[in-house]
Design a protein around this motif. Structure first.
Motif, short mmCIF file in Angstrom:
data_model
loop_
_atom_site.label_atom_id
_atom_site.label_comp_id
_atom_site.label_asym_id
_atom_site.label_seq_id
_atom_site.Cartn_x
_atom_site.Cartn_y
_atom_site.Cartn_z
N MET A 128 0.84 -1.19 0.00
CA MET A 128 0.00 0.00 0.00
C MET A 128 0.88 1.24 0.00
O MET A 128 1.73 1.41 0.86
CB MET A 128 -0.90 -0.03 1.23
N ALA A 129 0.67 2.10 -0.98
CA ALA A 129 1.48 3.32 -1.09
C ALA A 129 1.14 4.31 0.02
O ALA A 129 -0.01 4.42 0.44
CB ALA A 129 1.25 3.96 -2.45
N GLU A 130 2.17 5.01 0.48
CA GLU A 130 2.01 6.01 1.53
C GLU A 130 2.35 7.42 1.05
O GLU A 130 1.86 8.39 1.62
CB GLU A 130 2.91 5.67 2.72
N ARG A 166 7.18 1.91 -0.26
CA ARG A 166 5.76 2.24 -0.14
C ARG A 166 5.46 3.57 -0.84
O ARG A 166 4.58 4.31 -0.43
CB ARG A 166 5.38 2.32 1.34
N ALA A 167 6.24 3.84 -1.89
CA ALA A 167 6.12 5.13 -2.58
C ALA A 167 5.73 4.95 -4.04
O ALA A 167 6.06 3.95 -4.67
CB ALA A 167 7.45 5.88 -2.51
N LEU A 168 5.02 5.96 -4.53
CA LEU A 168 4.69 6.04 -5.94
C LEU A 168 5.61 7.06 -6.60
O LEU A 168 5.97 8.07 -5.99
CB LEU A 168 3.24 6.50 -6.14
N ALA A 207 15.16 1.42 -10.52
CA ALA A 207 14.52 0.15 -10.18
C ALA A 207 14.94 -0.32 -8.79
O ALA A 207 14.14 -0.89 -8.05
CB ALA A 207 14.85 -0.91 -11.22
N ALA A 208 16.19 -0.06 -8.42
CA ALA A 208 16.70 -0.49 -7.12
C ALA A 208 15.96 0.17 -5.96
O ALA A 208 15.90 -0.38 -4.86
CB ALA A 208 18.20 -0.19 -7.02
N LEU A 209 15.37 1.33 -6.21
CA LEU A 209 14.61 1.99 -5.15
C LEU A 209 13.35 1.23 -4.79
O LEU A 209 12.89 1.27 -3.66
CB LEU A 209 14.23 3.41 -5.58
N GLY A 210 12.75 0.56 -5.76
CA GLY A 210 11.55 -0.23 -5.49
C GLY A 210 10.25 0.55 -5.45
O GLY A 210 9.27 0.10 -4.86
N CYS A 211 10.23 1.72 -6.07
CA CYS A 211 9.00 2.52 -6.13
C CYS A 211 8.06 1.94 -7.19
O CYS A 211 8.51 1.41 -8.20
CB CYS A 211 9.30 3.96 -6.53
N GLU A 212 6.78 2.12 -6.96
CA GLU A 212 5.80 1.76 -7.98
C GLU A 212 5.72 2.93 -8.97
O GLU A 212 5.50 4.07 -8.57
CB GLU A 212 4.43 1.51 -7.35
#
Length: 127
Positions: free
Chosen positions: A1-3, A30-32, A60-65
């Motif tokens: 779930m994004a915050e 948990r970021a967009l 990509a390494a950050l893992g953001c959506e």
């Protein structure tokens, strides 16, 4: 779930280890990140000498959506121009704010001009 929604400046702060990086690193999973801001980040990373593969890998390494810039976001971004033009916000800045507004999330940035905005969007300036 994004915050939260990340502005390009927040992502770059995290990637470069600048002030505010810790706050971004605490939420990246948990970021967009909007596609317009992704374009800004990749552009800056290539300015710093990274090639396409390196720039994509760093983000990509950050893992953001990553969220596509669709017609709804385009309209919201355009409508924010009237409310933000005095502070000199760019299209990318407004796209970030539009995404935060649509998703009901806080926007993270390092751009101090955002603290002067009078918009119905939660904004956290990281430095």
């Amino acid at each position: 779930m994004a915050e939260v929604v990340l502005d390009a400046s927040a992502v770059l702060a995290a990637l470069k280890g600048e002030p505010g990086a810790e706050a971004v690193e605490a939420v990246v999973g948990r970021a967009l990140l909007g596609a317009v801001n992704l374009a800004e980040v990749v552009g800056k990373l290539t300015d710093f000498g990274l090639d396409e593969v390196q720039a994509q890998s760093a983000v990509a390494a950050l893992g953001c959506e990553i969220v596509a810039f669709d017609a709804d976001l385009a309209v919201r971004t355009g409508l924010l121009r009237r409310l933000t033009h005095r502070q000199g916000l760019s299209l990318g800045d407004r796209a970030c704010l539009a995404l935060a507004e649509r998703e009901g999330l806080e926007a993270l940035t390092t751009d101090r001009a955002w603290s002067q905005l009078n918009v119905p969007i939660d904004i956290r300036v990281l430095r």
